[in-house]
Motif scaffolding. Sequence first.
Motif, PDB file in Angstrom:
ATOM      1  N   VAL A 140     -12.344 -36.352 130.581  1.00  0.00           N
ATOM      2  CA  VAL A 140     -13.820 -36.114 130.482  1.00  0.00           C
ATOM      3  C   VAL A 140     -14.917 -35.036 131.816  1.00  0.00           C
ATOM      4  CG1 VAL A 140     -16.474 -37.789 131.441  1.00  0.00           C
ATOM      5  CG2 VAL A 140     -13.753 -38.574 129.124  1.00  0.00           C
ATOM      6  N   LEU A 166     -22.362 -42.966 133.062  1.00  0.00           N
ATOM      7  CA  LEU A 166     -22.558 -42.374 132.073  1.00  0.00           C
ATOM      8  C   LEU A 166     -22.477 -43.309 131.064  1.00  0.00           C
ATOM      9  CD1 LEU A 166     -24.878 -40.449 130.834  1.00  0.00           C
ATOM     10  CD2 LEU A 166     -22.788 -39.350 129.951  1.00  0.00           C
ATOM     11  N   PRO A 197     -17.717 -36.013 124.586  1.00  0.00           N
ATOM     12  CA  PRO A 197     -18.001 -36.082 126.111  1.00  0.00           C
ATOM     13  C   PRO A 197     -17.734 -35.456 127.251  1.00  0.00           C
ATOM     14  CG  PRO A 197     -15.952 -37.906 125.335  1.00  0.00           C
ATOM     15  CD  PRO A 197     -16.171 -36.985 124.288  1.00  0.00           C
ATOM     16  N   VAL A 215     -20.892 -35.405 128.936  1.00  0.00           N
ATOM     17  CA  VAL A 215     -21.155 -35.578 131.125  1.00  0.00           C
ATOM     18  C   VAL A 215     -21.594 -34.061 131.599  1.00  0.00           C
ATOM     19  CG1 VAL A 215     -20.054 -35.415 132.826  1.00  0.00           C
ATOM     20  CG2 VAL A 215     -19.127 -36.883 131.085  1.00  0.00           C
ATOM     21  N   TYR A 262     -17.316 -42.652 132.607  1.00  0.00           N
ATOM     22  CA  TYR A 262     -18.037 -42.457 131.377  1.00  0.00           C
ATOM     23  C   TYR A 262     -17.310 -43.857 130.795  1.00  0.00           C
ATOM     24  CZ  TYR A 262     -18.179 -41.100 126.541  1.00  0.00           C
ATOM     25  OH  TYR A 262     -18.013 -40.441 125.155  1.00  0.00           O
ATOM     26  N   ASP A 296     -12.926 -43.467 130.787  1.00  0.00           N
ATOM     27  CA  ASP A 296     -12.687 -41.991 131.184  1.00  0.00           C
ATOM     28  C   ASP A 296     -11.345 -42.798 131.900  1.00  0.00           C
ATOM     29  OD1 ASP A 296     -12.742 -42.536 133.888  1.00  0.00           O
ATOM     30  OD2 ASP A 296     -14.449 -42.906 133.141  1.00  0.00           O
TER      31      ASP A 296
END
Length: 350
Positions: free
Chosen positions: A74, A100, A166, A170, A184, A276
């Motif tokens: 990620v 996030l 992702p 990110v 994440y 993640d």
Amino acid sequence: MTDALGATDESAEVSGTDEEVEPEPTPERKPWSRRRKAVVGLVTLLTLSLFVIGGCTAWLLYSLNSNIKRIDGVFDRSSIPAAGPRPAADPAAGRALNILLVGMDAAAAGADPEALEGRRSDTMMLLHLPAGRASISAISLPRDSWVSIPGRGEAKLNAAFSWGGPALLVATVENLTGVRIDHYAAVDFGGFKGMVDALGGVTVDADKGEAKLDGNEALKFVRQRYGLERGDLDRVARQQQLLGAIAEKVTAEGVLASPLRTENLLQSLTRSLTVDDDLNFKALLDLATDLKGISESDLAFRTAPVAGFGERAGGQSVVLLDDKRCKELFAAVRADIPWPEPAPGELWRP
């Protein structure tokens, strides 16, 4: 044909593209309490399963942990050379944590890169947990924000996920905000069906007054795309409303006092999470412990400052962010200090 919720009868399948032209959104203020409930709902979905760990059997602990999907790479920018280096963590921020949080209709496939291709994220929030963990600050990032996507040029923010999953999302958010993302987490809206049924249904404010929804009806409620006055913005509002309704029922009715209802809810909840690979079970336990004392009064919610709306390639209606105000807001996040006061008229929310 229109149903009892005021929604057009359509297939539950949702396209991963944004080819249709969405209606121009009208700036509108929403009650703070509803937005706070939405954040409570999102945080609840992420941590509720861990609040009752002390009473779980070893088997249930293992089962819940194995339900959560994890995705690697990620934060790896090696495949996104145009993204440049990641933002450095601000030493002054200490133990502050930035997450996030993404709400989408396909997070259940989050650990399968091929299944992510063409999917788009519906709701994006930057959760900031200060070093003392005494509060939570949440900044909503409108999915239609017109931003620079590394290696792709300018486009809507949610296109980053569609193009690169992702990792690209990110990288895009980190470059946009200058904030280093620590974790994440994605919540699958499709997983709400089992959660709502485990709760015995939830009540939402529909077009024709209050409506009590079972799992299937709740899923249709959040997936509705067409026939809404403000297009995707109203769809996001529905998703947030359902999150709030779930959180409110969990906290108001003592659901966790019933072992059977608790297990059914937690099984559905954890199956809806993708995180993640650094957010391992111990890290989730630590996070849950840190957040146990958080209540609605400890939440601060804001939407990234918006300058207005515009039209871009293909007739897309987009959200234009206020660069100056965004820089001030995200600088405060990086330094783990209170947010600057909102400018007049800034309290627009999707």
